[in-house]
Design a protein around this motif. Sequence first.
Motif, PDB file in Angstrom:
ATOM      1  N   ARG B   9       0.835  -1.189   0.000  1.00 50.69           N
ATOM      2  CA  ARG B   9       0.000   0.000   0.000  1.00 50.69           C
ATOM      3  C   ARG B   9       0.884   1.259   0.000  1.00 50.69           C
ATOM      4  N   ALA B  10       1.966   1.206   0.766  1.00 45.85           N
ATOM      5  CA  ALA B  10       2.896   2.342   0.771  1.00 45.85           C
ATOM      6  C   ALA B  10       3.479   2.542  -0.624  1.00 45.85           C
ATOM      7  N   LEU B  11       3.878   1.421  -1.265  1.00 43.70           N
ATOM      8  CA  LEU B  11       4.416   1.496  -2.642  1.00 43.70           C
ATOM      9  C   LEU B  11       3.447   2.246  -3.557  1.00 43.70           C
ATOM     10  N   ASP B  12       2.157   1.902  -3.449  1.00 38.57           N
ATOM     11  CA  ASP B  12       1.146   2.589  -4.263  1.00 38.57           C
ATOM     12  C   ASP B  12       1.201   4.094  -4.067  1.00 38.57           C
ATOM     13  N   SER B  13       1.393   4.490  -2.814  1.00 43.69           N
ATOM     14  CA  SER B  13       1.332   5.926  -2.532  1.00 43.69           C
ATOM     15  C   SER B  13       2.561   6.669  -3.070  1.00 43.69           C
ATOM     16  N   TYR B  14       3.638   5.939  -3.359  1.00 48.98           N
ATOM     17  CA  TYR B  14       4.841   6.590  -3.926  1.00 48.98           C
ATOM     18  C   TYR B  14       4.797   6.658  -5.455  1.00 48.98           C
TER      19      TYR B  14
END
Lengths: 298, 298
Positions: B9-14
């Motif tokens: 999910r963090a990857l998505d936000s980057y």
Amino acid sequence: MNKLAKFLRALDSYHITNGDKFDLKDHNPDDDGDLGLTKAEGAKLLKTVKKRLLELQDLLYANQTHSVLIILQGMDAAGKDGTIKHVMSGVNPQGVSVSSFKQPGPTELLHGFLWRIHLAAPQVGRIVIFNRSQYEDVLVTRVHPDLLQHEHLSGEINSPEFWQGRYSDIRHLEHYLARQGTIVLKFFLNISREEQRERLLARLDIPDKRWKFSPADLREREYWDDYQKAYQNAISETARPYAPWIVVPSNHKWYARLVVIGAIIRALQNLQQQAPKPAPEVAKFLDDYRTRLLSEHP
Amino acid sequence: MNKLAKFLRALDSYHITNGDKFDLKDHNPDDDGDLGLTKAEGAKLLKTVKKRLLELQDLLYANQTHSVLIILQGMDAAGKDGTIKHVMSGVNPQGVSVSSFKQPGPTELLHGFLWRIHLAAPQVGRIVIFNRSQYEDVLVTRVHPDLLQHEHLSGEINSPEFWQGRYSDIRHLEHYLARQGTIVLKFFLNISREEQRERLLARLDIPDKRWKFSPADLREREYWDDYQKAYQNAISETARPYAPWIVVPSNHKWYARLVVIGAIIRALQNLQQQAPKPAPEVAKFLDDYRTRLLSEHP
């Protein structure tokens, strides 16, 4: 109307900068501009205007702000090699080079279809001629889509989107080059099917010209209508103000050469280049140096 | 939520695929994904996932349908060299190469700014890493427009249209590459000004690291805000689904490396590649050959 005005107006009509209404059928390969010139007079005129091309090339080379990319496309025997020989033989070889794009080799096929095109794009100050070009990738592969299997491609190939993608990539490449100061001129040497027949026959009759043949060339003639359609599509999809197509009536070689050189000269003249002037401090240095040379013991 | 789900999910936000609402200020360089990992645990995890990268690289190499272009950008000391060393050291060097784009040389300056980029674009089946890239031409020259005078450019330079033209040329290049089957991943290693200060100080304290310095690097730090603005513009103008930017929180090196490898692995997994199967007639030949080898006298 004098002959020059008539010729310039004819040039305008060959110049396609917007493909929306382009129809190849409107272009007569037999057109000779109605200038009333004989073949010999045309050849003489070419010799005269070649001097002007050399002057303009000198300015292009000296200014180092622009470059020229000349793309030559046409059916077999349309006169690509002859155009290079007769039109460009007057220019300084230091500022011009020719890249011939034949069937891509193994290394080229490992890269995208525009890789070899980019590599050969002109340096600033230079003229580069492409004998065949990126357009082969929307002409010969369009007529023979089975050739695409030699390329390492992902996704759906030979779909309408696939070809639209290629046209788009070609437009973008040419837009980029234009923004970098490259004049992009694309010539389609337009001959009739009957003219091709006569030229091929003439070649077959001359033993010294037989080397130019490969059986493949003769097979391609069978696909004449498919190629006309592919040219129609390619020109209408990629004619832009920054990268115009010039549809050159090419049944008369002398006239085709005048049209090609005329379009190049006109584009170079539009740059309105002058010989660059040295900066004041350099001019001062040159003057002093001249004085020194003059005062040397002879 | 388990750690993997949290990380993805963090990857998505980057991952920026549309620049319209992008604001660099929303991205915290100090972010460590809130995974509760220590530096040592992060390094251990990296080692594990590198094995997966190698497997995926093998499939990429074997299938010969796609390639990967990894672009690394960031301020001095952001960790570009370290990322290459620690993330890509696990892969097979036969299928990967690194191109470093420093200040363009005389030959490069004679061509358009994308010429050297095209030359270095990956062959099918390969991974290419750009240590700095085409983006330098909208970053360092944007901050120091006087550098443009070294390029041979025609037309108005350093106007808004000039920069829009460059962004557009870059988007088109990346779209072309994507259409050719290249996965384009652009990483901005995002560190804070304070973190850069500490890293530069640490480097100055270690005699063996002093070689990495040039006085120019230290001068560039003075332009921090201008560079942030240039990155903001470049990312918002060129983030596209076919060529996303990944804004990597990079104050914690171990976390930055996990983010970079995570994004690469995810993109490769999306290809869903399998080991290619030989055609039936080839399989038959291989079986026969195996029998022959077995029957040979030992």
